[in-house]
Write a protein that holds these residues in place. Sequence first.
Motif, PDB file in Angstrom:
ATOM      1  N   PRO A  51      33.273  61.394   9.982  1.00  0.00           N
ATOM      2  CA  PRO A  51      32.322  62.307   9.310  1.00  0.00           C
ATOM      3  C   PRO A  51      32.308  63.714   9.894  1.00  0.00           C
ATOM      4  CG  PRO A  51      31.161  60.707  10.680  1.00  0.00           C
ATOM      5  CD  PRO A  51      32.596  60.274  10.644  1.00  0.00           C
ATOM      6  N   GLN A  52      32.910  63.940  11.068  1.00  0.00           N
ATOM      7  CA  GLN A  52      32.909  65.289  11.630  1.00  0.00           C
ATOM      8  C   GLN A  52      33.727  66.258  10.793  1.00  0.00           C
ATOM      9  OE1 GLN A  52      34.250  62.591  13.027  1.00  0.00           O
ATOM     10  NE2 GLN A  52      36.016  63.058  14.359  1.00  0.00           N
ATOM     11  N   TYR A  53      34.571  65.693   9.870  1.00  0.00           N
ATOM     12  CA  TYR A  53      35.378  66.560   9.011  1.00  0.00           C
ATOM     13  C   TYR A  53      34.772  66.731   7.614  1.00  0.00           C
ATOM     14  CZ  TYR A  53      38.862  65.552  12.598  1.00  0.00           C
ATOM     15  OH  TYR A  53      39.518  65.421  13.793  1.00  0.00           O
ATOM     16  N   ALA A  54      33.530  66.254   7.437  1.00  0.00           N
ATOM     17  CA  ALA A  54      32.914  66.296   6.099  1.00  0.00           C
ATOM     18  C   ALA A  54      32.762  67.718   5.584  1.00  0.00           C
ATOM     19  CB  ALA A  54      31.560  65.591   6.138  1.00  0.00           C
ATOM     20  N   SER A  55      32.501  68.675   6.480  1.00  0.00           N
ATOM     21  CA  SER A  55      32.298  70.062   6.041  1.00  0.00           C
ATOM     22  C   SER A  55      33.581  70.679   5.489  1.00  0.00           C
ATOM     23  CB  SER A  55      31.781  70.900   7.210  1.00  0.00           C
ATOM     24  OG  SER A  55      32.721  70.898   8.284  1.00  0.00           O
ATOM     25  N   LEU A  56      34.731  70.062   5.794  1.00  0.00           N
ATOM     26  CA  LEU A  56      36.008  70.598   5.328  1.00  0.00           C
ATOM     27  C   LEU A  56      36.611  69.761   4.202  1.00  0.00           C
ATOM     28  CD1 LEU A  56      37.730  71.511   8.737  1.00  0.00           C
ATOM     29  CD2 LEU A  56      36.580  73.053   7.149  1.00  0.00           C
ATOM     30  N   ARG A 115      36.990  68.842  18.049  1.00  0.00           N
ATOM     31  CA  ARG A 115      36.317  69.041  19.348  1.00  0.00           C
ATOM     32  C   ARG A 115      34.800  69.056  19.233  1.00  0.00           C
ATOM     33  NH1 ARG A 115      40.043  73.899  22.015  1.00  0.00           N
ATOM     34  NH2 ARG A 115      41.945  72.665  22.221  1.00  0.00           N
ATOM     35  N   GLY A 116      34.305  69.025  18.015  1.00  0.00           N
ATOM     36  CA  GLY A 116      32.857  68.998  17.818  1.00  0.00           C
ATOM     37  C   GLY A 116      32.177  70.316  18.053  1.00  0.00           C
ATOM     38  N   VAL A 117      32.871  71.433  17.796  1.00  0.00           N
ATOM     39  CA  VAL A 117      32.269  72.754  18.016  1.00  0.00           C
ATOM     40  C   VAL A 117      32.160  73.487  16.690  1.00  0.00           C
ATOM     41  CG1 VAL A 117      33.096  72.915  20.351  1.00  0.00           C
ATOM     42  CG2 VAL A 117      34.531  73.768  18.513  1.00  0.00           C
TER      43      VAL A 117
END
Length: 303
Positions: A254-259, A301-303
């Motif tokens: 889910p960390q790539y949801a914004s892309l 990297r979560g930034v």
Amino acid sequence: MKNLMIKLFILTGLSLLNTSLQAQEESPISTLKISNPSHSIGIHIGDILHRQIELVASQPYQLSPNSLPTKGSNNNGIELAEIKVSNSKSGDKTLYKIDLTYQVFAHSTAPTAMQLPIESFAFSGGSAALSINLPVWRFWFAPLVAGTIDIAKQNLQPQQKPTLVDANQHQTRFALFVACLLIAAVGLVYINADKRWLPYMGGAFAQAYRQLKRATKTKANSKNALLHLHEAFNKVYGASLFSTDIDRFIAKHPQYASLKKDIEAFFDSSNKSLFTEQKNDQASYLQQLLTFSKQLRDCERGV
């Protein structure tokens, strides 16, 4: 007879007073203000004393520079350390401000009455020579030691060390500042560095970004750059990732949801570039892929 003499005396006094007032009003120069030091007791050797006088002169009279007291002149232990003169005009009148700075160099073994000297200021330019005096100003000089130098030596006291300053609070603040500075520096390195200096800096998209960066500099074929990105997607997904698997990829990571929209656009452009004869501007397309890979790396990297 007695009453007549009293009346004559009163009339004479009033006449003289009126004549004096008229002469004062008609005088082309006059004193507006005199300022002396605020205290006249406890003056020691080396003390600085300031006084000021404000004068007004009607034309054609002007303050004569030659009449000003000389800087450095000494009068009974009182030295004129500084003199400043300023003037401003209003109509046919000129206002003069004269600042005098004295320094006391007198010596005495007992309290002594002393005085700042009388100063005279002459005006020229008119039909008659006129002047105004700054009257003396008396003060009490207080010796630092009551007695001779021999007595002063007997009264000397040992020097005291200054009180120590508690630096614990400053050291704590400094340590916190250094810690914040180090954290900020590590954060900047973690966000922007390309090398594997810290954990999680060598992820699949970080490697793809480094490869695309080299490809951009060497102007390599854009198809090789696309393969680097596809390889990174496959590593992260754990299998070959196709456009139909994007939703499962986002659900798993889910960390790539914004892309998500950018990923879909990438797969669409990749299919056209790899499996059709569509031609792209190589340099521009490589730059787009580089920017996209950096966004993926930041999400990694979560930034």
